[in-house]
Every structure is written in C-alpha cells, then in structure tokens.
Motif scaffolding. Structure first.
Motif, PDB file in Angstrom:
ATOM      1  N   UNK A   1       0.690  -1.399   0.150  1.00 63.61           N
ATOM      2  CA  UNK A   1      -0.051  -0.085   0.023  1.00 63.61           C
ATOM      3  C   UNK A   1       0.829   1.197   0.024  1.00 63.61           C
ATOM      4  N   UNK A   2       1.847   1.279   0.808  1.00 68.71           N
ATOM      5  CA  UNK A   2       2.914   2.399   1.063  1.00 68.71           C
ATOM      6  C   UNK A   2       3.549   2.697  -0.388  1.00 68.71           C
ATOM      7  N   UNK A   3       4.121   1.801  -0.788  1.00 69.45           N
ATOM      8  CA  UNK A   3       4.858   1.686  -2.099  1.00 69.45           C
ATOM      9  C   UNK A   3       3.852   2.633  -3.193  1.00 69.45           C
ATOM     10  N   UNK A   4       2.604   1.809  -3.489  1.00 75.76           N
ATOM     11  CA  UNK A   4       2.037   2.440  -4.489  1.00 75.76           C
ATOM     12  C   UNK A   4       1.436   3.684  -4.289  1.00 75.76           C
ATOM     13  N   UNK A   5       1.233   4.183  -2.970  1.00 71.38           N
ATOM     14  CA  UNK A   5       0.823   5.516  -2.631  1.00 71.38           C
ATOM     15  C   UNK A   5       1.608   6.603  -2.657  1.00 71.38           C
ATOM     16  N   UNK A   6       3.208   6.190  -2.550  1.00 73.28           N
ATOM     17  CA  UNK A   6       4.151   6.951  -2.527  1.00 73.28           C
ATOM     18  C   UNK A   6       4.518   7.218  -3.987  1.00 73.28           C
ATOM     19  N   UNK A   7       4.272   6.027  -4.507  1.00 73.04           N
ATOM     20  CA  UNK A   7       5.063   6.077  -6.150  1.00 73.04           C
ATOM     21  C   UNK A   7       3.845   6.900  -6.936  1.00 73.04           C
TER      22      UNK A   7
ATOM     23  N   UNK B   1       6.480  15.396 -27.128  1.00 68.63           N
ATOM     24  CA  UNK B   1       6.611  15.179 -25.579  1.00 68.63           C
ATOM     25  C   UNK B   1       5.242  14.209 -25.408  1.00 68.63           C
ATOM     26  N   UNK B   2       4.287  14.322 -26.434  1.00 67.92           N
ATOM     27  CA  UNK B   2       3.261  13.395 -26.236  1.00 67.92           C
ATOM     28  C   UNK B   2       3.402  11.906 -25.935  1.00 67.92           C
ATOM     29  N   UNK B   3       4.122  11.502 -27.046  1.00 65.97           N
ATOM     30  CA  UNK B   3       4.462   9.948 -26.980  1.00 65.97           C
ATOM     31  C   UNK B   3       5.520   9.779 -26.258  1.00 65.97           C
ATOM     32  N   UNK B   4       6.563  10.514 -25.781  1.00 67.65           N
ATOM     33  CA  UNK B   4       7.463  10.402 -24.815  1.00 67.65           C
ATOM     34  C   UNK B   4       6.638  10.155 -23.436  1.00 67.65           C
ATOM     35  N   UNK B   5       5.779  11.079 -23.042  1.00 64.89           N
ATOM     36  CA  UNK B   5       5.107  10.998 -21.923  1.00 64.89           C
ATOM     37  C   UNK B   5       4.065   9.655 -21.714  1.00 64.89           C
ATOM     38  N   UNK B   6       3.556   9.140 -22.848  1.00 59.32           N
ATOM     39  CA  UNK B   6       2.912   7.833 -22.978  1.00 59.32           C
ATOM     40  C   UNK B   6       4.059   6.829 -22.697  1.00 59.32           C
ATOM     41  N   UNK B   7       4.907   6.680 -23.428  1.00 56.97           N
ATOM     42  CA  UNK B   7       5.921   5.529 -23.085  1.00 56.97           C
ATOM     43  C   UNK B   7       6.465   5.695 -21.510  1.00 56.97           C
ATOM     44  N   UNK B   8       6.786   6.934 -21.178  1.00 56.40           N
ATOM     45  CA  UNK B   8       7.254   6.986 -19.920  1.00 56.40           C
ATOM     46  C   UNK B   8       6.263   6.626 -18.660  1.00 56.40           C
ATOM     47  N   UNK B   9       4.866   6.618 -19.141  1.00 58.89           N
ATOM     48  CA  UNK B   9       3.929   6.233 -18.274  1.00 58.89           C
ATOM     49  C   UNK B   9       4.000   4.691 -18.399  1.00 58.89           C
ATOM     50  N   UNK B  10       4.086   4.041 -19.357  1.00 62.40           N
ATOM     51  CA  UNK B  10       4.179   2.555 -19.448  1.00 62.40           C
ATOM     52  C   UNK B  10       5.398   1.947 -18.729  1.00 62.40           C
ATOM     53  N   UNK B  11       6.529   2.740 -18.953  1.00 62.21           N
ATOM     54  CA  UNK B  11       7.776   2.096 -18.030  1.00 62.21           C
ATOM     55  C   UNK B  11       7.549   2.380 -16.935  1.00 62.21           C
ATOM     56  N   UNK B  12       6.829   3.457 -16.071  1.00 64.49           N
ATOM     57  CA  UNK B  12       6.717   3.638 -14.776  1.00 64.49           C
ATOM     58  C   UNK B  12       5.733   2.701 -14.163  1.00 64.49           C
ATOM     59  N   UNK B  13       4.970   2.056 -14.993  1.00 66.50           N
ATOM     60  CA  UNK B  13       3.943   1.051 -14.289  1.00 66.50           C
ATOM     61  C   UNK B  13       4.958  -0.480 -14.033  1.00 66.50           C
ATOM     62  N   UNK B  14       5.935  -0.520 -14.908  1.00 66.10           N
ATOM     63  CA  UNK B  14       6.451  -1.627 -14.691  1.00 66.10           C
ATOM     64  C   UNK B  14       7.127  -2.030 -13.055  1.00 66.10           C
TER      65      UNK B  14
END
Length: 303
Positions: A225-231, A266-279
């Motif tokens: 829970x804490x990891x997801x909240x802080x992330x 930056x739009x496609x980079x933001x989407x790609x960065x969002x995908x990487x941030x989920x990993x």
C-alpha cells in the motif's frame, strides 16, 4: 446417559455412503449475471492499460492518425531510446528518484507502523485509546489538506526543494498503524510474549525476533500500500520541489505533458514514460504476492 445416547443414535438416520452434504445450488442465470458483471468490471479496469500499451508502440503521427485501441507500426524501441535521451536523460533520474522515495519510504514507514501498532496492541498505558483514535482520525484526513501545512513547516527549517521534503512525510502511515494494531492483537499471543520475558528476552529483542515474523503478512500488505501511494504521489513533490533533478517520475511526466503544445513529440514520450513507470509496481506485486497469499491462507485456517 449411555442408554439415552445409544437410543438416540439408534433412531438417527445413517448418512448415505459416498455422499456429502451440499449447500443451496446457484441458478445458471445468477452465475451468468455475476460472470458478465465481473467481465465488464475487468474490461473497464484493463482497457486503459491496453490503450497505454498500444499507444506506447506508435509513432507521434500514428498516435494522432490511427485507431486508438489497436496497433499500428511498431515504434516502441525508438520511443524508449528517445525517452531516455530527452533532456540529457532526465527520465532515468526521475525513475530512480521514484524508486528511492517509494522503496525506502515504504520500508521505513512499514517498520514504524509495525512498531506503533504492536505497542498499541500489546502495551497498556494511559491515553492508549485516545492515541489510537487520533491515528484513526489521521486516516480520514486527505493528503491534499496536509500539503500546504507541510510546506510551511519545511520552509520554516529551510528543507524545501530537498530529498527529505518528500521522503519524511511519506514514512507516516496512519492506515499502516491501524492495520498493524489489528493484526498484532490477533496474531501475536500474549502467552508467547510472557514466555519470552520469563526467558530474559528484552522488549526490542522480542519484537524484532518474534513479533515481526508473526506480523510479516500484515507488513507485506502495508509495504505494498505504501509503495503504491508514494509512487503515485504527485501533489507533495509539486509543492516541495523546484529542482527537476529531484522530481519523481509522476511529476516529471506531468511537466512534459504540460509542454505538449510547444513540443508535440513530448506526447508520445509521456505515454512511453507512463508505461515504463508501471513496470516497477507490477514487479513489486509479483515478487511479494506469494508472501501476501501465504498470510491470507494462514489467517483463513487459523483456529
């Protein structure tokens, strides 16, 4: 007594061999409705993830000109290269900052929550219930209401725009204290603590060698829970930080998305960065889920 028992047993119908008692059977219609409802909920929750995966594989032109929910030409590798090269590779420090904030913050916060919950559950002292009520009140306070007071406090000591301005507030978890107290009261027997004290074990040694092991399922839950909240924390870094090298990935991607009108790439980079941030979140859940499931199974069969 034996005669009455024998007589009652003689008149009791013997259970049929090979049969087991069955509960009420569910109708086929109820099963279909429940399955369909769960399928709709699963589709609703997974559709944004699918859209994110599909969008991250497209080029900027395909992102605008093709159907949003299906693949086009595969450009994921090119998008990843551009993502980690943009602005002198600032995305990687953002990702590492999030890992540090969330990983260290969740670990320290989990330990503090376990210690506080254990103390509230196993020690009797004046004001214990009032203190626990204050903790429950903290669960009800939204994080947005605390952002400005925290900023004023850190500004008073000159600690804004530092790592500590984001890290220190993240290690406080009223919900973790609540969950730790409930679990400690149910899973740590008082007799075990008394036996440890009789054997000469100190309170800290008893807590770290015995209580923590018994509370490990709750600690895994609190950590997740804490990891997801802080992330996912966005408002606190937005208020506290000005140096973009200290940004977590959520705030960094927000700054890119806010500049799309000036730089459409930056739009496609933001989407790609969002995908990487989920990993990292997915990996954390996959690594810890067996401990979580083991704790749930142990609690289910506990007598």
């Amino acid at each position: 007594m034996s005669l009455l028992t024998d007589t009652a047993g003689a008149h009791a119908p013997a259970p049929a061999s090979g049969t087991t008692p069955r509960g009420p059977r569910e109708s086929r219609l109820s099963v279909i409705v429940a399955t369909g409802f769960l399928a709709v909920i699963a589709l609703y929750m997974l559709l944004p993830v699918f859209w994110l995966v599909v969008s991250a594989t497209k080029s900027q032109g395909d992102l605008v000109g093709s159907f949003g929910l299906w693949f086009s030409d595969f450009h994921l590798i090119d998008n990843l290269r551009a993502l980690f090269a943009k602005q002198d590779g600032v995305y990687l420090p953002w990702l590492l900052n999030s890992l540090l904030y969330a990983g260290a913050g969740a670990a320290v916060g989990t330990l503090l929550s376990a210690m506080a919950g254990y103390a509230l559950a196993k020690y009797r002292f004046r004001g214990r219930e009032f203190l626990f009520s204050v903790v429950l009140g903290g669960v009800l306070v939204p994080a947005t209401a605390l952002a400005l007071p925290l900023f004023l406090l850190f500004a008073k000591v000159g600690a804004t725009n530092t790592f500590w301005a984001v890290f220190l507030p993240s290690i406080v978890s009223p919900f973790g204290v609540y969950l730790s107290r409930i679990f400690a009261a149910a899973s740590v027997p008082d007799e075990l603590l008394e036996a440890a004290r009789i054997d000469g074990s100190g309170e800290l040694r008893t807590f770290f060698t015995m209580a923590l092991r018994l509370m490990s399922p709750a600690m895994v839950t609190i950590f997740l829970f804490q990891f997801v909240v802080i992330w996912n924390n966005f408002l606190l870094p937005l208020v506290m930080l000005q140096d973009d090298r200290l940004y977590p990935v959520t705030l960094g991607l927000f700054t890119w998305q806010s500049q799309v009108s000036r730089d459409p790439s930056l739009q496609i980079l933001s989407l790609t960065g969002s995908l990487v941030s989920v990993v990292p979140i997915v990996i954390t859940f996959l690594v810890l889920q067996r401990y979580w499931k083991a704790g749930l199974a142990a609690g289910a069969v506990k007598s």
